[in-house]
Each structure stands twice: as C-alpha cells, then as structure tokens.
Design an enzyme around this catalytic site. Structure first.
Site, PDB file in Angstrom:
ATOM      1  N   GLY A 265     -16.224 -12.701   7.239  1.00  0.00           N
ATOM      2  CA  GLY A 265     -15.768 -11.269   7.666  1.00  0.00           C
ATOM      3  C   GLY A 265     -16.129 -10.188   6.791  1.00  0.00           C
TER       4      GLY A 265
ATOM      5  N   GLY B  94      -4.322 -11.990  -4.880  1.00  0.00           N
ATOM      6  CA  GLY B  94      -4.911 -10.740  -4.428  1.00  0.00           C
ATOM      7  C   GLY B  94      -4.360  -9.261  -4.874  1.00  0.00           C
TER       8      GLY B  94
ATOM      9  CB  THR C 100      -5.184  -5.052   6.141  1.00  0.00           C
ATOM     10  OG1 THR C 100      -5.288  -6.054   5.531  1.00  0.00           O
ATOM     11  CG2 THR C 100      -3.858  -4.763   6.880  1.00  0.00           C
TER      12      THR C 100
ATOM     13  NE  ARG D  55     -18.723 -19.733  14.364  1.00  0.00           N
ATOM     14  CZ  ARG D  55     -18.346 -21.166  14.807  1.00  0.00           C
ATOM     15  NH1 ARG D  55     -18.876 -21.625  15.695  1.00  0.00           N
ATOM     16  NH2 ARG D  55     -17.150 -21.611  14.062  1.00  0.00           N
TER      17      ARG D  55
ATOM     18  CB  SER E  24      -1.004   0.082   1.248  1.00  0.00           C
ATOM     19  OG  SER E  24      -1.958  -0.957   1.000  1.00  0.00           O
TER      20      SER E  24
ATOM     21  CG  ASN F 248     -11.253  -1.168   2.551  1.00  0.00           C
ATOM     22  OD1 ASN F 248     -12.147  -0.355   2.447  1.00  0.00           O
ATOM     23  ND2 ASN F 248     -10.511  -1.597   1.614  1.00  0.00           N
TER      24      ASN F 248
ATOM     25  CE  LYS G  13      -9.994  -5.265   5.534  1.00  0.00           C
ATOM     26  NZ  LYS G  13     -10.422  -5.894   4.223  1.00  0.00           N
TER      27      LYS G  13
END
Length: 292
Positions: free
Chosen positions: A126, A250, A60, A153, A17, A85, A64
C-alpha cells in the site's frame, strides 16, 4: 486564529495524533484544535473529504488513496506512494503529501538503525509501504525489497512505482539501490538476509493477527520495525524479541511524520514552522505518552 484539524481513518479511537498535535500547538501558543474523524464506511470518508471543513487533516488506513484522489495538487511524495497522509488547504489549492516514509526513516535512525548500505525489506504493497521503500532508497539503502501476498501483484506494484520514479528528480535511485519484489512464501532467504525489516501492513491491529511471514526466519543482529502500535504485542513483535532482534513499534514513526505534517499545516496557515525537529519530536512524544 482557530484552525480545525483531524485524523481521518478507521479505526482511529486508539490514535495518539490528537494528543500529539494539540500538545505542540499549545506549546506554540496557538488556539488550534485537532480531533478524531472516524469513518467506518467509505461513503463516510468521501463525504468528509468533499465537505473540506478543515485547515488540514492526517489520513490513516484505509483512506490514503481517497485523500490522494481528493487533492487538487499532489506533491511528488504522494504521487510516488499513490496515497496521502497529509491533506491541507494551501494557496495553490487542496494539496496532499505523504510523510510516512520520511517520518519512518527519521525515527529509525533516531532509534539506532543503520539504513545506509542496509538490505531493507518492506512488507506490504500500500501507500505506506511504497513511501517507506522510497525513503529507504533515498537514505542509500543497498537494496530495497517489497513483499506482498502475491508475487505477481507485488512485482506489478513495484514496477508501477519505478515507472513513476523515472519521471521525477529521484530517478537516479533506481541505479543506486537494488529494488526487488517477492511474495512472503517465496522470500525465506530475503527475510533471513535482511538487515532492516519493516512491516507496514495492518497485521496486528486485530487480536490473533499473525505476522506477515514466519518469525522463525528472524535472527539476532536484525532491526525489525512494526508500524502497528497501541494494540498490544503483535505476533511480529513477539517473534522478533524472541529471536534477539532489535525491535521498535510504530509509535516513533507516528511522532516523526506528525512533526513533518504539523510543519506543513503551520506553513499553510502562515505560521512560523522553523522550530527544531528534536524539540517538536519530544513535545509530541510526551503529549502522546510515548517513551521514544
């Protein structure tokens, strides 16, 4: 004007980043600085968020949800995901967003994935997973299935998302896309039938991490995306390639959401942010050394 920006999380030493953002701001002629903010413990992250000594930050894993709760104003993108984010000082107050889903879809389409009409399966429960699930539905996916370790869940997580969705302008997505939830050990057919499979879990960030499900279920013709990058070849990556799937990691999603986050930071500072997405994507990807 010098603006201070960070990426907050743990671990973040591998993060690209800073390289991406600093490359863009340099290209725009701005004297801005973007740094790492590693917070090994929750109390470290909370202290940093409370201090608010920044124009904006990216967040990250695993913080979050903490950034979401720290915001005075919560954009619908963050409300639906229950995590943020992007956190930025705007005139209306400290505001949070979640650009993970939009960034992911922008990159997957850039990489050749067909989302419209696809059977999309998202691993994880998440904020990142929920943001991607929502974005897939917004791109007219035929179905969007959420997978987690516990069927109960995971179903509860999906139901809570759908309840939040019903209160937004995107409520129609619940009729246009077939949402479902299951556990990895009950989803063999779901995985085998999926057109696009997205792993938004942290599996692969540590040596020896397994894939979230048996990669023996994968086959040629599927498009597989792993949100993890920079940690070597993950078990999912190896399995997808061996099965003849189209696979991407990613790094491209990181660039896509970074462009959108940078536009939010620039707008908050009163700077022009109407640049071409493709141009900014190329600048930031080159800055990070990504070939995407």
């Amino acid at each position: 004007m010098t603006a201070q920006l960070y990426v907050l999380g743990h671990p973040v030493a591998h993060s690209k980043s800073p390289a991406m953002h600093n490359a863009l701001y340099q290209a725009l002629g701005l004297d801005w600085r973007y740094d790492l903010q590693d917070a090994p413990a929750e109390e470290d992250a909370l202290a940093f968020l409370e201090k608010q000594d920044f124009l904006g930050i990216n967040i990250t894993m695993p913080y979050k949800p903490h950034a979401f709760r720290a915001a005075q104003v919560q954009d619908p993108s963050a409300v639906l995901a229950q995590g943020a984010n992007v956190l930025v000082h705007e005139e209306r107050g400290l505001t949070c967003y979640n650009m993970d889903g939009l960034g992911c879809m922008a990159y997957l389409k850039h990489a050749g994935a067909q989302i419209k009409g696809a059977k999309v399966t998202v691993c994880g429960t998440g904020p990142t997973s929920l943001a991607i699930l929502h974005a897939a539905a917004a791109e007219d996916a035929a179905s969007a299935t959420l997978l987690g370790r516990s069927a109960q869940r995971t179903a509860a997580t999906l139901e809570a998302y759908l309840q939040r969705l019903a209160q937004t302008d995107h409520a129609h997505l619940a009729q246009a896309t077939a949402f479902a939830a299951s556990s990895y050990d009950q989803a063999d057919q779901v995985i085998a039938d999926a057109t696009v499979i997205i792993d938004a879990t942290p599996l692969g960030m540590k040596p020896g991490d397994p894939a979230p499900f048996s990669t023996d279920l994968l086959h040629a013709g599927q498009f597989v995306f792993d949100a993890v990058y920079g940690h070597g070849e993950t078990a999912l990556a190896a399995g997808a390639k061996a099965a003849g799937c189209t696979f991407v990691d990613g790094s491209g999603m990181l660039v896509g959401q970074a462009v959108l986050g940078a536009q939010i930071f620039l707008q908050a500072a009163g700077q022009p942010a109407d640049f071409d997405f493709g141009w900014a994507f190329d600048v930031m990807a080159k800055g990070a050394g990504f070939a995407v």
